[in-house]
Scaffold this motif. Structure first.
Motif, short mmCIF file in Angstrom:
data_model
loop_
_atom_site.label_atom_id
_atom_site.label_comp_id
_atom_site.label_asym_id
_atom_site.label_seq_id
_atom_site.Cartn_x
_atom_site.Cartn_y
_atom_site.Cartn_z
N ARG A 86 11.00 63.17 -15.57
CA ARG A 86 9.89 62.23 -15.76
C ARG A 86 10.45 60.93 -16.32
NH1 ARG A 86 4.90 60.79 -15.61
NH2 ARG A 86 3.98 59.60 -17.30
N GLU A 90 6.76 54.11 -22.80
CA GLU A 90 6.28 54.27 -24.18
C GLU A 90 4.79 53.96 -24.31
OE1 GLU A 90 8.63 52.46 -27.33
OE2 GLU A 90 6.81 51.69 -28.23
N GLN A 107 0.54 63.78 -20.60
CA GLN A 107 1.59 63.81 -19.58
C GLN A 107 2.96 64.08 -20.20
OE1 GLN A 107 0.81 59.95 -17.72
NE2 GLN A 107 0.37 61.03 -15.83
N GLY A 130 2.85 49.56 -23.30
CA GLY A 130 1.75 48.79 -22.71
C GLY A 130 2.05 48.25 -21.32
N GLN A 145 -10.91 45.54 -23.50
CA GLN A 145 -11.54 46.68 -22.82
C GLN A 145 -12.72 47.21 -23.64
OE1 GLN A 145 -8.51 49.44 -20.85
NE2 GLN A 145 -7.14 47.90 -21.71
N THR A 151 -8.56 47.89 -17.40
CA THR A 151 -7.17 47.74 -17.87
C THR A 151 -6.42 46.63 -17.13
OG1 THR A 151 -5.12 48.96 -18.32
CG2 THR A 151 -6.32 49.62 -16.33
N ASN A 155 -5.21 42.83 -18.89
CA ASN A 155 -3.86 42.25 -18.80
C ASN A 155 -3.93 40.82 -18.25
OD1 ASN A 155 -2.52 44.65 -19.61
ND2 ASN A 155 -0.86 44.23 -18.16
N ARG A 165 6.50 46.41 -15.86
CA ARG A 165 7.66 47.28 -16.09
C ARG A 165 8.74 47.10 -15.01
NH1 ARG A 165 4.53 52.83 -16.50
NH2 ARG A 165 3.33 51.72 -14.92
N THR A 186 5.12 62.46 -11.48
CA THR A 186 4.36 61.21 -11.59
C THR A 186 3.20 61.22 -10.60
OG1 THR A 186 4.49 58.78 -11.47
CG2 THR A 186 5.80 59.98 -9.87
N ASN A 187 2.18 60.44 -10.92
CA ASN A 187 1.08 60.19 -9.98
C ASN A 187 1.17 58.80 -9.39
OD1 ASN A 187 -0.03 62.70 -10.90
ND2 ASN A 187 -0.85 61.61 -12.68
N ASN A 188 2.25 58.10 -9.72
CA ASN A 188 2.36 56.67 -9.41
C ASN A 188 3.33 56.43 -8.25
OD1 ASN A 188 2.73 53.94 -9.37
ND2 ASN A 188 3.17 53.73 -11.57
N LYS A 191 6.05 53.86 -8.72
CA LYS A 191 7.21 54.27 -9.52
C LYS A 191 8.25 54.96 -8.63
CE LYS A 191 6.43 56.02 -13.68
NZ LYS A 191 6.08 57.03 -14.71
N LYS A 223 -6.91 53.03 -12.63
CA LYS A 223 -5.54 53.28 -12.17
C LYS A 223 -5.54 53.71 -10.71
CE LYS A 223 -2.71 55.78 -14.72
NZ LYS A 223 -2.08 56.62 -15.76
N1 LIG Z 1 -1.43 47.08 -20.79
C1 LIG Z 1 -1.91 48.32 -20.91
N2 LIG Z 1 -1.05 49.33 -20.96
C2 LIG Z 1 -1.56 50.58 -21.06
C3 LIG Z 1 -2.93 50.85 -21.13
N3 LIG Z 1 -3.09 52.18 -21.24
C4 LIG Z 1 -1.86 52.73 -21.23
N4 LIG Z 1 -0.94 51.77 -21.12
C5 LIG Z 1 0.51 51.86 -20.98
O1 LIG Z 1 0.76 52.28 -19.66
C6 LIG Z 1 2.01 52.94 -19.60
C7 LIG Z 1 1.80 54.23 -18.82
O2 LIG Z 1 1.37 53.85 -17.56
P1 LIG Z 1 0.62 54.82 -16.56
O3 LIG Z 1 0.06 53.95 -15.49
O4 LIG Z 1 -0.30 55.73 -17.30
O5 LIG Z 1 1.67 55.74 -16.02
P2 LIG Z 1 2.76 55.53 -14.98
O6 LIG Z 1 3.99 55.76 -15.78
O7 LIG Z 1 2.69 54.27 -14.20
O8 LIG Z 1 2.42 56.69 -13.95
P3 LIG Z 1 2.51 58.23 -14.18
O9 LIG Z 1 3.95 58.56 -13.97
O10 LIG Z 1 1.62 58.85 -13.16
O11 LIG Z 1 2.07 58.52 -15.58
C8 LIG Z 1 2.48 53.11 -21.02
O12 LIG Z 1 3.44 52.07 -21.29
C9 LIG Z 1 1.23 52.84 -21.85
O13 LIG Z 1 1.50 52.28 -23.11
C10 LIG Z 1 -3.83 49.74 -21.07
O14 LIG Z 1 -5.04 49.85 -21.07
N5 LIG Z 1 -3.26 48.49 -20.97
#
Ligand SMILES: Nc1nc2c(ncn2[C@@H]2O[C@H](COP(=O)(O)OP(=O)(O)OP(=O)(O)O)[C@@H](O)[C@H]2O)c(=O)[nH]1
Length: 236
Positions: A86, A90, A107, A130, A145, A151, A155, A165, A186-188, A191, A223
């Motif tokens: 994974r 953060e 997760q 974030g 929010q 979300t 931003n 990222r 992951t669901n993304n 990524k 998302k």
């Molecule tokens: N800017 C922002 N960041 C967020 C918010 N909620 C969570 N995060 C951040 O989003 C990141 C996680 O992103 P996700 O989209 O949940 O996960 P992902 O890594 O893209 O996808 P997965 O692998 O499926 O979990 C972490 O850095 C969190 O701190 C929000 O509302 N706003």
């Protein structure tokens, strides 16, 4: 009243810590110079017994800016076959405080549990709080929010792209640990694409749909609809 917001380009969370400064010595490079393999250094490793199993914790530093990242590893990563993995961004609020605004903490725990059950795997814990805007800007985004933005809108209202990222350090971090290919939790799909583009062979994508609750329904729906996450609205 909150303090006025600084310009977005000064708000990135890239401050070097004392340890990173020591490690960096005079080696700070300008962004873009050299290759990702030269940007990251494995500083040290230790045992990390956890609720789920006995992991090894590997500490890395990004020599460009002093940013610290870690890998949590279990089992023989250099052995044959793609490694259960994974790449986690953060999320202090979700990972440490049990926030129900997101699915991050659930997760992370699910990933550690799956790796422990399989006896082999790795979590790269990337300090991209974030989605890269940093903790204090995430609090600003949460405030927006609270007032009705989603979300992505939050931003954008702060002057940031929806997702800042980058995954360029993942390949050299995994290589340093002996990982040649991953089965990525992951669901993304963005990524997966980003890792493949950065030179990480992704043999398989494994969904990690956990942590849906009444407080994060809207967040998860956004998302799915705006960020392309593969999330079944009825999945648990
Ligand atoms: N800017 C922002 N960041 C967020 C918010 N909620 C969570 N995060 C951040 O989003 C990141 C996680 O992103 P996700 O989209 O949940 O996960 P992902 O890594 O893209 O996808 P997965 O692998 O499926 O979990 C972490 O850095 C969190 O701190 C929000 O509302 N706003």
């Amino acid at each position: 009243m909150p303090d006025p917001k600084p310009a977005p380009d000064t708000a990135r969370n890239v401050a070097a810590t004392t340890l990173a400064h020591q490690e960096l010595g005079g080696e700070v490079r300008v962004a873009g110079e050299g290759s990702p393999a030269e940007w990251v250094r494995l500083v040290d490793s230790c045992d990390l017994p956890t609720r789920w199993g006995a992991f090894r914790l590997h500490g890395f530093v990004d020599l460009r800016n002093g940013q610290e990242h870690v890998a949590l590893a279990l089992g023989d990563l250099a052995g044959s076959g793609p490694v259960l993995a994974r790449v986690h961004s953060e999320c202090l609020t979700g990972d440490a405080f049990g926030s129900r605004r997101c699915d991050c903490g659930a997760q992370l725990e699910a990933a550690m549990e799956r790796i422990a059950a399989e006896g082999r795997g790795v979590i790269l814990y990337m300090r991209q709080e974030g989605r890269g805007i940093g903790l204090l800007n995430k609090i600003r985004a949460y405030h927006l929010q609270d007032d009705g933005a989603d979300t992505v809108q939050a931003n954008q209202a702060l002057g940031f792209a929806p997702d800042l990222r980058s995954y360029e350090l993942v390949a050299p971090m995994l290589a340093r640990l002996g990982v040649q290919a991953v089965r990525l939790m992951t669901n993304n799909p963005r990524k997966v694409d980003a890792l493949q583009a950065a030179g990480v062979p992704v043999a398989e994508r494994l969904p990690i749909r956990v942590g849906r609750n009444p407080a994060n329904q809207g967040y998860l729906d956004t998302k799915r609809s705006k960020l392309g996450h593969l999330l079944d609205p009825d999945a648990g």
